[in-house]
Design an enzyme around this catalytic site. Structure first.
Site, PDB file in Angstrom:
ATOM      1  N   SER A  38       0.818  -1.217   0.000  1.00  0.00           N
ATOM      2  CA  SER A  38       0.000   0.000   0.000  1.00  0.00           C
ATOM      3  C   SER A  38       0.854   1.270   0.000  1.00  0.00           C
ATOM      4  O   SER A  38       0.630   2.177  -0.805  1.00  0.00           O
ATOM      5  CB  SER A  38      -0.890   0.021   1.244  1.00  0.00           C
ATOM      6  N   GLU A  74       9.081  -5.631  -6.097  1.00  0.00           N
ATOM      7  CA  GLU A  74       8.250  -6.438  -5.185  1.00  0.00           C
ATOM      8  C   GLU A  74       8.558  -7.898  -5.509  1.00  0.00           C
ATOM      9  O   GLU A  74       8.539  -8.293  -6.672  1.00  0.00           O
ATOM     10  CB  GLU A  74       6.765  -6.102  -5.394  1.00  0.00           C
ATOM     11  N   THR A  78       0.707  -7.014   1.810  1.00  0.00           N
ATOM     12  CA  THR A  78      -0.036  -7.813   2.787  1.00  0.00           C
ATOM     13  C   THR A  78      -1.530  -7.544   2.681  1.00  0.00           C
ATOM     14  O   THR A  78      -2.344  -8.463   2.700  1.00  0.00           O
ATOM     15  CB  THR A  78       0.434  -7.479   4.218  1.00  0.00           C
ATOM     16  N   CYS A  79      -1.912  -6.272   2.568  1.00  0.00           N
ATOM     17  CA  CYS A  79      -3.331  -5.909   2.592  1.00  0.00           C
ATOM     18  C   CYS A  79      -4.094  -6.636   1.484  1.00  0.00           C
ATOM     19  O   CYS A  79      -5.131  -7.245   1.720  1.00  0.00           O
ATOM     20  CB  CYS A  79      -3.481  -4.398   2.459  1.00  0.00           C
ATOM     21  N   CYS A 134      -6.060  -7.440   4.785  1.00  0.00           N
ATOM     22  CA  CYS A 134      -7.367  -6.764   4.780  1.00  0.00           C
ATOM     23  C   CYS A 134      -8.374  -7.348   3.786  1.00  0.00           C
ATOM     24  O   CYS A 134      -9.511  -7.647   4.169  1.00  0.00           O
ATOM     25  CB  CYS A 134      -7.227  -5.287   4.425  1.00  0.00           C
ATOM     26  N   LYS A 177      -9.203 -11.194   4.127  1.00  0.00           N
ATOM     27  CA  LYS A 177      -9.846 -11.299   5.455  1.00  0.00           C
ATOM     28  C   LYS A 177     -11.283 -10.809   5.399  1.00  0.00           C
ATOM     29  O   LYS A 177     -12.207 -11.487   5.846  1.00  0.00           O
ATOM     30  CB  LYS A 177      -9.010 -10.498   6.467  1.00  0.00           C
ATOM     31  N   ALA A 198      14.955  -6.832  -3.754  1.00  0.00           N
ATOM     32  CA  ALA A 198      15.958  -5.761  -3.855  1.00  0.00           C
ATOM     33  C   ALA A 198      16.743  -5.692  -2.553  1.00  0.00           C
ATOM     34  O   ALA A 198      16.174  -5.849  -1.477  1.00  0.00           O
ATOM     35  CB  ALA A 198      15.267  -4.430  -4.111  1.00  0.00           C
ATOM     36  N   TYR A 218      -6.019  -8.146  16.774  1.00  0.00           N
ATOM     37  CA  TYR A 218      -6.888  -8.001  15.602  1.00  0.00           C
ATOM     38  C   TYR A 218      -7.080  -9.330  14.858  1.00  0.00           C
ATOM     39  O   TYR A 218      -8.194  -9.743  14.565  1.00  0.00           O
ATOM     40  CB  TYR A 218      -6.234  -7.069  14.573  1.00  0.00           C
ATOM     41  N   GLU A 235     -10.504 -11.545  14.504  1.00  0.00           N
ATOM     42  CA  GLU A 235     -11.184 -11.546  13.198  1.00  0.00           C
ATOM     43  C   GLU A 235     -11.252 -12.958  12.609  1.00  0.00           C
ATOM     44  O   GLU A 235     -12.308 -13.400  12.150  1.00  0.00           O
ATOM     45  CB  GLU A 235     -10.457 -10.609  12.235  1.00  0.00           C
ATOM     46  N   ARG A 242      -3.045 -14.238  26.192  1.00  0.00           N
ATOM     47  CA  ARG A 242      -2.377 -14.064  27.487  1.00  0.00           C
ATOM     48  C   ARG A 242      -2.871 -12.857  28.284  1.00  0.00           C
ATOM     49  O   ARG A 242      -2.489 -12.667  29.430  1.00  0.00           O
ATOM     50  CB  ARG A 242      -0.876 -13.984  27.289  1.00  0.00           C
ATOM     51  N   ASP A 258       4.363  -0.389   7.774  1.00  0.00           N
ATOM     52  CA  ASP A 258       4.583  -1.307   8.896  1.00  0.00           C
ATOM     53  C   ASP A 258       6.058  -1.470   9.248  1.00  0.00           C
ATOM     54  O   ASP A 258       6.401  -1.747  10.409  1.00  0.00           O
ATOM     55  CB  ASP A 258       4.027  -2.707   8.569  1.00  0.00           C
ATOM     56  N   ALA A 266     -10.684  -0.468  12.898  1.00  0.00           N
ATOM     57  CA  ALA A 266     -11.799  -1.389  13.144  1.00  0.00           C
ATOM     58  C   ALA A 266     -11.299  -2.807  13.276  1.00  0.00           C
ATOM     59  O   ALA A 266     -10.272  -3.172  12.716  1.00  0.00           O
ATOM     60  CB  ALA A 266     -12.799  -1.311  11.992  1.00  0.00           C
ATOM     61  N   HIS A 322     -33.549   8.209  12.043  1.00  0.00           N
ATOM     62  CA  HIS A 322     -34.259   7.226  12.844  1.00  0.00           C
ATOM     63  C   HIS A 322     -34.993   6.224  11.966  1.00  0.00           C
ATOM     64  O   HIS A 322     -35.573   6.639  10.957  1.00  0.00           O
ATOM     65  CB  HIS A 322     -35.266   7.956  13.742  1.00  0.00           C
ATOM     66  N   GLU A 345     -27.729   6.829  15.376  1.00  0.00           N
ATOM     67  CA  GLU A 345     -28.391   7.990  15.973  1.00  0.00           C
ATOM     68  C   GLU A 345     -28.045   8.130  17.455  1.00  0.00           C
ATOM     69  O   GLU A 345     -28.109   9.217  18.017  1.00  0.00           O
ATOM     70  CB  GLU A 345     -29.914   7.940  15.775  1.00  0.00           C
TER      71      GLU A 345
END
Ligand code: NDP
Length: 444
Positions: free
Chosen positions: A13, A33, A40-41, A46, A49, A112, A174, A178, A195, A301, A339, A434, A439
């Site tokens: 990313s 790459e 990873t995403c 992400c 998953k 690389a 996470y 998940e 733990r 990361d 999230a 509503h 709300e």
């Protein structure tokens, strides 16, 4: 003087965004790459998953449908889902490559590594670069116990060809939460062993309690306060027995280790470049992403700061704007919404109650814990939590924490208000929609 203005190591990313934006500012850019374009995403995080989470949610929707008068016979084929997810990953990964090519970035499907601070060995080639961006991401942390090779990580999870019957998930973060939910929704009998006192260390305490309740309500056995001491072959050698620190043991056909991720910096020749590493092997950077070597930067990361895709993207973009676009940009790391795609999901932005108190705020809490309208008829025992942390003096909303259907969608919108510095009175001046769960945010 150099072959390229910018060489980016890592096509995830952060790296892809930086390469694309730098090229759009007129820089001559190359990127390498060695695994999945999109990182990873896209390849093993992400995206796959969330697709598994969607797959698992169907089970809940079918169960809930009964209360609404439906009779549905259902069964699930794990392999069909895995193949569909893999196909989507391949499609998305291809889009990343296409996007880079459209921007004139030279692509290397290769590993690389630095030979010296300005020279990289990229597959068979040597390439010199005026600037280098390291965006190599992270990798799953290995279990530090005997028999650790009997466990898979999240990388291995997406390659499983059949539904695990009785998976054991080690960790309480996470990924553990998940994937435990995803497997339980798809019919596995799951044990989570972690733990901590509760799952999701670092999140607001009430949110943690609510998410742990959600795991149990999904039929998942949760064992807190334990760590694995060894993994051994069980009576059926294809199965694994996990010995735990409390003297107990648990046996399953799949052991998923989800005990965190570490920065990916091995075999990159960082010594040859003189790039300094900090805690847990993360690349040390200043607020602009600059490493100990002035022309080498790092984002995402691998820097060990906030390990989230949107943050890496923002850092990559800011780097490209700062270094090649003449627009110095600093990325804030203090108001990052996030999230956890549990069932129901959890989402959060800003300070937890404990962090707000520790920072010296005079804290006022507004919270609501209620049964969502949908489940008055579905018969599902599920509650929604919305908790808002307010500074009693300035009236600023410091944090919003939610567990419940659509929490990530709702908290994303609340994050705009927090970024603007909204007060609780401004939340309350907003007229409700509503009937919704969101709300509650303006009625609290
Ligand atoms: P987390 O950092 O979220 O959680 C790690 C868990 O493992 C914690 O419960 C931690 O406990 C525990 N742990 C660490 N070391 C050990 C050990 N030696 N033995 C037993 N338990 C241990 O890691 P994840 O792997 O779940 O995810 C990595 C990161 O990836 C996340 O922090 C997040 O940044 C990102 N991510 C984001 C997602 C999203 O946005 N929805 C989804 C998945 C990942 P303790 O606190 O005691 O150390």
């Amino acid at each position: 003087m150099y072959d390229v203005d910018l060489f980016v190591i890592g096509g995830g990313s952060g790296g892809v965004r930086a390469a694309r934006i730098a090229a759009s500012h007129g820089a001559k850019v190359a990127i390498a790459e060695s695994r999945t374009w999109g990182g990873t995403c896209v390849g093993r995080g992400c995206i796959p998953k969330k697709l598994f989470v969607y797959g698992a949610e169907v089970a809940a929707q079918i169960a809930d449908a009964r209360g609404y008068g439906w009779t549905i016979e259902a069964s699930h084929d794990w392999l069909t889902l895995t193949v569909a997810v893999a196909r989507e990953v391949t499609r998305l990964s291809g889009l990343y490559v296409g996007n880079l090519e459209r921007h004139g970035v030279t692509i290397h499907n290769a590993h690389a590594r630095f030979l010296d601070p300005h020279t990289l060995e990229v597959g068979e080639q040597r390439i010199t670069a005026a600037h280098v961006l390291i965006a190599t991401g992270g990798k799953p942390r290995s279990l530090p116990v005997a028999g650790a090779d009997r466990a898979i990580s999240s990388d291995g999870f997406f390659g499983l060809r059949a539904r695990p019957a009785q998976p054991i998930v080690l960790g309480g973060g996470y990924i553990a939460v998940e994937l435990a939910h995803a497997m339980a929704g798809l019919g596995s009998k799951v044990v989570v062993a972690h733990r901590g006192t509760k799952v999701l260390p670092g999140f607001d305490d009430d949110l943690r309690t609510h998410v742990e309740d959600g795991l149990r309500k999904a039929g998942i056995e949760v064992r807190g306060g334990v760590e694995a001491t060894a993994l051994e072959a069980a009576a059926d050698p294809a199965w694994t027995t996990v010995r735990l620190t409390d003297g107990s043991a648990v046996t399953g056909d799949v052991v998923l280790a989800a005990i965190g991720r570490d920065p990916s910096t091995s075999s990159m020749g960082l010594d040859a470049a003189g790039v300094a590493l900090g805690k847990r092997g993360a690349i040390t950077v200043d607020e602009t992403g600059r490493t100990s070597v002035p022309h080498i930067y790092a984002v995402g990361d691998v820097t060990g700061r906030v390990a989230l895709t949107p943050v890496a993207i923002r850092e990559g973009h800011a780097f490209a704007d700062s270094v090649f676009g003449g627009k110095p940009t600093i990325v804030r790391h203090d108001l990052v919404p996030t999230a956890v795609f549990a069932h129901p999901p959890a989402a959060t932005v800003g300070l937890t109650e404990a962090a707000a108190r520790a920072a010296g705020h005079d804290v006022e809490i507004r919270s609501s814990d209620f049964k969502p309208l949908r489940h008055t008829i579905s018969g599902r025992d599920e509650r929604t939590l919305i908790k808002v942390v307010v500074d009693r003096t300035t009236r600023h909303v410091l944090g919003v924490h939610m567990v419940g259907a659509d929490a990530p969608e709702i908290v994303q919108a609340a994050a705009i208000a927090l970024t603007m510095g909204a007060t609780i009175e401004q939340f309350r001046q907003t007229i409700a929609i509503h009937p919704t769960a969101a709300e509650e945010l303006v009625l609290l």
